[in-house]
Design an enzyme around this catalytic site. Structure first.
Site, PDB file in Angstrom:
ATOM      1  N   GLU A  74      11.483  -7.032  -8.941  1.00 10.00           N
ATOM      2  CA  GLU A  74      10.758  -5.819  -9.335  1.00 10.00           C
ATOM      3  C   GLU A  74      11.699  -4.895 -10.102  1.00 10.00           C
ATOM      4  O   GLU A  74      12.425  -4.095  -9.490  1.00 10.00           O
ATOM      5  CB  GLU A  74      10.251  -5.080  -8.091  1.00 10.00           C
ATOM      6  CG  GLU A  74       9.306  -5.894  -7.233  1.00 10.00           C
ATOM      7  CD  GLU A  74       8.431  -4.993  -6.379  1.00 10.00           C
ATOM      8  OE1 GLU A  74       7.210  -5.054  -6.536  1.00 10.00           O
ATOM      9  OE2 GLU A  74       8.970  -4.207  -5.576  1.00 10.00           O
ATOM     10  N   SER A 109       3.836  -2.799 -12.003  1.00 11.42           N
ATOM     11  CA  SER A 109       2.683  -2.525 -12.883  1.00 11.42           C
ATOM     12  C   SER A 109       1.820  -3.756 -13.153  1.00 11.42           C
ATOM     13  O   SER A 109       1.322  -3.952 -14.272  1.00 11.42           O
ATOM     14  CB  SER A 109       3.143  -1.873 -14.193  1.00 11.42           C
ATOM     15  OG  SER A 109       3.749  -0.618 -13.922  1.00 11.42           O
ATOM     16  N   GLY A 140       1.440  -2.946  -6.245  1.00  6.44           N
ATOM     17  CA  GLY A 140       1.449  -1.636  -5.593  1.00  6.44           C
ATOM     18  C   GLY A 140       0.185  -0.866  -5.920  1.00  6.44           C
ATOM     19  O   GLY A 140      -0.880  -1.096  -5.326  1.00  6.44           O
ATOM     20  N   GLY A 174       5.293   1.309 -10.872  1.00  6.44           N
ATOM     21  CA  GLY A 174       4.484   2.528 -10.880  1.00  6.44           C
ATOM     22  C   GLY A 174       4.484   3.258 -12.202  1.00  6.44           C
ATOM     23  O   GLY A 174       4.045   4.402 -12.289  1.00  6.44           O
ATOM     24  N   HIS A 195      13.067  -2.629  -0.802  1.00  3.81           N
ATOM     25  CA  HIS A 195      12.206  -2.198  -1.905  1.00  3.81           C
ATOM     26  C   HIS A 195      12.951  -1.123  -2.701  1.00  3.81           C
ATOM     27  O   HIS A 195      13.658  -0.300  -2.126  1.00  3.81           O
ATOM     28  CB  HIS A 195      10.877  -1.657  -1.364  1.00  3.81           C
ATOM     29  CG  HIS A 195       9.896  -1.393  -2.470  1.00  3.81           C
ATOM     30  ND1 HIS A 195       9.956  -0.257  -3.241  1.00  3.81           N
ATOM     31  CD2 HIS A 195       8.869  -2.130  -2.957  1.00  3.81           C
ATOM     32  CE1 HIS A 195       8.992  -0.317  -4.160  1.00  3.81           C
ATOM     33  NE2 HIS A 195       8.327  -1.436  -4.003  1.00  3.81           N
ATOM     34  N   TRP A 222       0.814  -1.226   0.000  1.00  6.64           N
ATOM     35  CA  TRP A 222       0.000   0.000   0.000  1.00  6.64           C
ATOM     36  C   TRP A 222       0.849   1.279   0.000  1.00  6.64           C
ATOM     37  O   TRP A 222       0.307   2.382  -0.066  1.00  6.64           O
ATOM     38  CB  TRP A 222      -0.959  -0.001   1.212  1.00  6.64           C
ATOM     39  CG  TRP A 222      -2.019  -1.058   1.125  1.00  6.64           C
ATOM     40  CD1 TRP A 222      -2.270  -1.897   0.071  1.00  6.64           C
ATOM     41  CD2 TRP A 222      -2.980  -1.399   2.132  1.00  6.64           C
ATOM     42  NE1 TRP A 222      -3.317  -2.733   0.361  1.00  6.64           N
ATOM     43  CE2 TRP A 222      -3.776  -2.450   1.633  1.00  6.64           C
ATOM     44  CE3 TRP A 222      -3.243  -0.919   3.424  1.00  6.64           C
ATOM     45  CZ2 TRP A 222      -4.815  -3.024   2.358  1.00  6.64           C
ATOM     46  CZ3 TRP A 222      -4.280  -1.491   4.155  1.00  6.64           C
ATOM     47  CH2 TRP A 222      -5.052  -2.528   3.625  1.00  6.64           C
ATOM     48  N   LYS A 223       2.149   1.128   0.114  1.00  5.38           N
ATOM     49  CA  LYS A 223       3.080   2.271   0.059  1.00  5.38           C
ATOM     50  C   LYS A 223       2.575   3.418   0.942  1.00  5.38           C
ATOM     51  O   LYS A 223       2.079   3.181   2.035  1.00  5.38           O
ATOM     52  CB  LYS A 223       3.296   2.720  -1.389  1.00  5.38           C
ATOM     53  CG  LYS A 223       3.691   1.557  -2.314  1.00  5.38           C
ATOM     54  CD  LYS A 223       4.232   2.037  -3.634  1.00  5.38           C
ATOM     55  CE  LYS A 223       4.520   0.838  -4.530  1.00  5.38           C
ATOM     56  NZ  LYS A 223       5.282   1.171  -5.708  1.00  5.38           N
TER      57      LYS A 223
HETATM   58  P1  PGA Z   1       3.298  -1.000  -8.782  1.00  9.12           P
HETATM   59  O1  PGA Z   1       4.319  -1.204  -7.553  1.00  9.12           O
HETATM   60  O2  PGA Z   1       2.406  -2.213  -8.809  1.00  9.12           O
HETATM   61  O3  PGA Z   1       2.560   0.257  -8.478  1.00  9.12           O
HETATM   62  O4  PGA Z   1       4.125  -0.907 -10.026  1.00  9.12           O
HETATM   63  C1  PGA Z   1       4.847  -2.444  -7.210  1.00  9.12           C
HETATM   64  C2  PGA Z   1       5.760  -2.302  -6.027  1.00  9.12           C
HETATM   65  O5  PGA Z   1       6.430  -1.282  -5.903  1.00  9.12           O
HETATM   66  O6  PGA Z   1       5.823  -3.191  -5.165  1.00  9.12           O
END
Ligand code: PGA
Length: 255
Positions: free
Chosen positions: A171, A214, A235, A177, A99, A14-15
């Site tokens: 990742e 993504s 994310g 993102g 991360h 959820w950042k």
């Molecule tokens: P995202 O992020 O799905 O928004 O690309 C993934 C993550 O950073 O774990």
């Protein structure tokens, strides 16, 4: 797709997307996802602020929680930090370590990552090691080298507690993102490399490797069709009910 009986993972990062009330509301909405297969390990990674509330909201469900980041010491004069030990005390099961947003926006090094790996293990958490190359590194053909260095720094000669899951998230930084998800076959190639490399570093364990970057309802199943893809770390799409429910619906078709 993996053919072992190990679980498949669906992790939601959820950042810093949600405030306290929004986090609790999203956690409560997960309660309705009761019909999830037992073999699916579902975990959410809320902000430090919302962690305790989310943990309470999810009590009695099968949804697990994890920390987005930890400090490597248990307690001390470290303003603004939260330790693995503190998260574990509240019921966390996992911790994201390294991360890319922490590596690249907060200057976290491979050395910091190693300290956090050890702290997570000592506190009883399962560390979820995040690895991945930047655009420049990929353009220079260095993706394997970079990811191997991240894996070596995290796992070489580490005392791994028996039975603790080995979970890695591949990742690529350029896919996070951005809406530019990694081609599924290329992700599968990287996962195969990671699997081989980690097997050499930790011969006694079997790793589960998640793809992140993504992930959307439209592309999620492509990853599960690749070798050594045991799950996804989501994310942006994990905090919007429509895309999250879409991903859950797709993943249920795998069981
Ligand atoms: P995202 O992020 O799905 O928004 O690309 C993934 C993550 O950073 O774990």
């Amino acid at each position: 797709m993996e053919t072992t009986s190990r679980p498949l993972y669906l992790f939601a990062n959820w950042k810093m997307y949600l405030d306290y009330e929004e986090s609790l509301a999203l956690a409560r909405s997960l309660e309705s996802q009761r019909d999830l297969p037992q073999e699916l390990a579902l975990a959410v990674f809320p902000s430090a602020l919302a962690f305790a509330g989310v943990q309470r909201a999810l009590a009695g469900t099968t949804v697990k929680t994890g920390a987005q980041n930890i400090h490597w010491l248990d307690k001390g004069g470290y303003t603004g930090e939260v330790s693995a030990h503190m998260y574990q005390g509240l019921g966390a099961e996992y911790a994201l370590i390294g991360h890319s947003e922490r590596r690249h926006l907060c200057g976290e090094t491979n050395h910091d990552v190693r300290q956090k790996m050890e702290a997570a293990l000592l506190s009883g958490l399962a560390p979820v090691l995040c690895v991945g190359e930047t655009t420049q590194e990929r353009e220079a053909g260095q993706e394997t080298e970079v990811v191997e260095a991240q894996l070596r720094a995290a796992y070489e000669e580490i005392a791994w507690p028996a039975g603790r899951p080995i979970v890695i998230a591949y990742e690529p930084v350029w896919a996070i993102g951005t809406g530019m998800a990694c081609d599924a076959e290329e992700a599968g190639r990287m996962h195969t490399m990671i699997n081989t490399f980690v097997r050499a570093l930790l011969p006694e364990g079997e790793s589960s490797i998640l793809y992140g970057g993504s992930v959307r309802p439209e592309n999620v199943l492509e990853y599960f069709r690749q070798p050594h893809v045991s799950g996804v770390l989501v994310g942006g799409a994990s905090v919007k009910p429509e895309s999250w429910n879409g991903i859950v619906t797709q993943i249920k078709t795998l069981f």
